[in-house]
Design an enzyme around this catalytic site. Structure first.
Site, short mmCIF file in Angstrom:
data_model
loop_
_atom_site.label_atom_id
_atom_site.label_comp_id
_atom_site.label_asym_id
_atom_site.label_seq_id
_atom_site.Cartn_x
_atom_site.Cartn_y
_atom_site.Cartn_z
N ARG A 141 6.94 -5.35 -18.76
CA ARG A 141 5.77 -6.28 -18.47
C ARG A 141 5.42 -6.51 -19.90
NH1 ARG A 141 2.01 -1.53 -16.88
NH2 ARG A 141 0.76 -3.42 -17.42
N SER A 160 2.23 -6.53 -21.56
CA SER A 160 1.32 -5.73 -22.30
C SER A 160 1.62 -5.30 -23.57
CB SER A 160 0.45 -4.79 -21.28
OG SER A 160 1.27 -3.76 -21.37
N LYS A 175 4.01 7.10 -14.63
CA LYS A 175 2.80 7.04 -13.71
C LYS A 175 2.44 5.71 -12.89
CE LYS A 175 -0.50 5.74 -17.17
NZ LYS A 175 -0.91 4.39 -16.59
N ASP A 176 3.38 4.84 -13.39
CA ASP A 176 3.06 3.54 -12.61
C ASP A 176 4.23 3.31 -11.50
OD1 ASP A 176 0.67 2.73 -14.00
OD2 ASP A 176 1.89 1.68 -15.49
N THR A 236 -13.95 3.84 -16.18
CA THR A 236 -12.53 4.43 -15.81
C THR A 236 -12.11 3.57 -14.83
OG1 THR A 236 -10.99 6.07 -15.41
CG2 THR A 236 -13.35 6.25 -14.78
N SER A 238 -9.64 4.78 -12.90
CA SER A 238 -8.96 5.69 -12.13
C SER A 238 -9.77 6.53 -11.32
CB SER A 238 -8.36 6.75 -13.25
OG SER A 238 -7.91 7.90 -12.70
N LEU A 239 -9.50 6.76 -9.82
CA LEU A 239 -9.96 7.45 -9.01
C LEU A 239 -10.01 9.05 -9.66
CD1 LEU A 239 -9.24 5.69 -5.75
CD2 LEU A 239 -11.33 5.83 -6.75
N ARG A 240 -8.65 9.32 -9.92
CA ARG A 240 -8.52 10.88 -10.38
C ARG A 240 -9.50 11.09 -11.68
NH1 ARG A 240 -6.19 12.49 -15.31
NH2 ARG A 240 -5.86 10.22 -15.54
N ARG A 241 -9.70 10.25 -12.58
CA ARG A 241 -10.75 10.51 -13.78
C ARG A 241 -11.98 10.56 -13.00
NH1 ARG A 241 -7.65 6.48 -16.99
NH2 ARG A 241 -6.17 7.59 -18.27
N ARG A 299 -11.40 -2.28 -16.01
CA ARG A 299 -10.05 -3.22 -15.84
C ARG A 299 -9.66 -3.86 -17.10
NH1 ARG A 299 -7.21 -4.34 -11.47
NH2 ARG A 299 -5.59 -4.37 -13.14
N GLY A 300 -8.35 -4.45 -17.13
CA GLY A 300 -7.97 -4.97 -18.47
C GLY A 300 -6.94 -4.20 -19.17
N VAL A 351 -5.53 -2.61 -22.65
CA VAL A 351 -6.20 -1.63 -23.63
C VAL A 351 -7.24 -2.24 -24.60
CG1 VAL A 351 -5.87 0.10 -25.46
CG2 VAL A 351 -4.43 0.26 -23.54
N THR A 355 -8.57 -5.05 -24.28
CA THR A 355 -9.94 -5.39 -23.35
C THR A 355 -10.80 -4.47 -23.06
OG1 THR A 355 -8.78 -7.33 -22.49
CG2 THR A 355 -10.60 -6.69 -21.30
N ARG A 356 -10.39 -3.27 -22.70
CA ARG A 356 -11.29 -2.09 -22.31
C ARG A 356 -12.13 -1.41 -23.79
NH1 ARG A 356 -7.62 1.53 -18.06
NH2 ARG A 356 -6.65 -0.17 -16.96
N CYS A 401 -2.81 5.00 -3.78
CA CYS A 401 -3.92 4.83 -5.16
C CYS A 401 -5.27 5.15 -4.77
CB CYS A 401 -3.34 3.79 -5.84
SG CYS A 401 -3.71 2.20 -4.85
#
Length: 319
Positions: A9, A11, A81-82, A125, A127-130, A147-148, A150, A152-153, A242
Site C-alpha cells: 500500500r 500509506s 492485523k489487516d 478511535t 476500532s470496535l475493539r478499542r 478514519r484516515g 496516521v 490525518t488522525r 470486523c
C-alpha cells in the site's frame, strides 16, 4: 532469480514496512534487485465510513493480492492485523516477522492520561475493539469514529476535534511521530488487549516459486509465527468479523504461552474474557481450544448480538 517485486500500500506506514523488508532482503540476497509495486487500496480511499461498513480489513489486502495473482508482484508485505484468516487460492502467508511493541497509546493535546479525561470527553478511535475496552473502563466517555491515515488522525487531534485519540504505538514509533504529541500514555496489555497480529508483518507469497518461498522464510520469526497463528486460529474458529469487538493476544513468557481473549458489545457491556496458560511446547491447537471454550460459554450468540448493535445508527455499505 534476478528481481523480486514487493506489493505494498502507499500509506506512510505501509511504505516504511515495505522498505524495511526490501532492505532486509537486499542485505541477505545482494544479487537480487528488489522493487516496490505501490498500490492504493480501497481501504485507503474510503475514509468517511467506519472500516467495518466498507468490507473490513480485507480491503487493505485485496488489491495487493490481485496484483500478485496477476503476476505483477512476487510477495506482499502486510500489517498482519489487516490480513483476513482466509487466504485466496494460489497465495500463502509464509512468514511473520518478529513482533515489536504491541501496545496501544493514548494521545492528547489537553490531558496527560486516560485517567485524567473528564466525564464526557471525546475520544477518537476507528476500532470496535478499542471502543469496547475504553467504554468498559470509562462508560462516561464519548467515543467518536476516527478514519484516515496516521497523519490525518493526528491533525484532527491537533485541531481539537477530539480530546484524545487511541492508536497503535508501533506505527507512531516507526514514523517518529510521538515527539510531536504533548501528552502520550502507553496503555498496558492488561488495560487494552491488542487485536490479532498486532505489531507484526505478514509476508504473503505467490505459491509455486521455491526461491520466493526461501526469501520469505528468511524473514520469519518462529515464536511470533506460533503466537500469531494461535490468534488467527481463534479468530477463524469463532468467525469474528470486523463488525464484532474482539481482542486476542498470545505472548511467550519464559517457557509458557499466555493467551488472553475478550469479546463483547461496542458499548463496553456484555464482556466475555478468558485466559489460558500453557507450556510453549504444548501450545499446538491453543487457538482452537480457546475458541471452543468461549463458544461453549455462548460466544457465538454474543458475537451475533454485538454485530447487530455495532452500527445500528448507520447504513452498512459493503463495497
Amino acid at each position: 532469480m534476478k528481481k523480486l517485486v514487493i506489493a505494498t500500500r502507499v500509506s506512510d506506514l505501509a511504505l516504511w514496512q515495505a522498505y524495511h523488508i526490501k532492505a532486509r532482503v537486499e542485505a541477505s540476497y545482494p544479487e537480487i534487485t528488489v522493487e516496490l509495486n505501490k498500490i492504493v487500496s480501497n481501504g485507503d480511499k474510503v475514509l468517511d465510513k467506519p472500516l467495518a461498513l466498507i468490507g473490513g480489513k480485507g480491503h487493505f489486502t485485496k488489491e495487493l493480492e490481485d496484483e500478485m495473482l496477476a503476476g505483477n508482484a512476487h510477495i506482499a508485505v502486510h500489517s498482519l492485523k489487516d490480513v483476513p484468516t482466509y487466504i485466496p487460492d494460489g497465495l500463502e502467508l509464509v512468514a511473520v516477522t518478529k513482533r515489536q511493541d504491541q501496545s496501544d497509546v493514548f494521545l492528547s493535546h489537553k490531558y496527560e492520561s486516560l485517567e485524567d479525561l473528564p466525564q464526557g470527553a471525546v475520544v477518537g478511535t476507528t476500532s470496535l475493539r478499542r471502543r469496547m475496552q475504553l467504554l468498559q473502563q470509562r462508560p462516561d466517555l464519548k467515543v467518536k469514529d476516527l478514519r484516515g491515515n496516521v497523519n490525518t488522525r493526528l491533525r484532527k487531534l491537533s485541531e481539537g476535534q477530539y480530546d484524545a485519540i487511541i492508536l497503535a504505538y508501533i506505527g507512531l514509533h516507526r514514523l517518529d511521530l510521538l515527539k510531536d504529541i504533548p501528552h502520550t500514555q502507553k496503555l498496558s496489555l492488561d488495560m487494552m488487549i491488542p487485536p490479532m497480529g498486532q505489531a507484526a508483518l505478514g509476508i504473503e507469497i505467490v505459491q509455486g516459486n521455491d526461491k520466493v518461498r526461501e526469501i520469505a522464510e528468511s524473514l520469519k520469526d518462529e515464536k511470533t509465527f506460533i503466537c500469531t497463528q494461535i490468534e488467527r486460529d481463534f479468530i477463524s474458529k469463532i468467525g469474528a468479523g470486523c463488525s464484532a469487538p474482539v481482542a486476542c493476544n498470545a505472548v511467550v513468557n519464559g517457557d509458557k504461552i499466555i493467551f488472553r481473549t475478550m469479546i463483547g458489545f461496542p458499548n463496553g457491556t456484555n464482556i466475555m474474557q478468558e485466559k489460558i496458560v500453557k507450556d510453549f511446547d504444548k501450545s499446538d491447537g491453543l487457538g482452537f481450544e480457546m475458541a471452543k471454550l468461549m463458544i461453549d460459554n455462548g460466544a457465538l450468540e454474543l458475537l451475533k448480538r454485538a454485530e447487530e448493535t455495532a452500527f445500528k445508527d448507520e447504513m452498512p455499505q459493503r463495497l
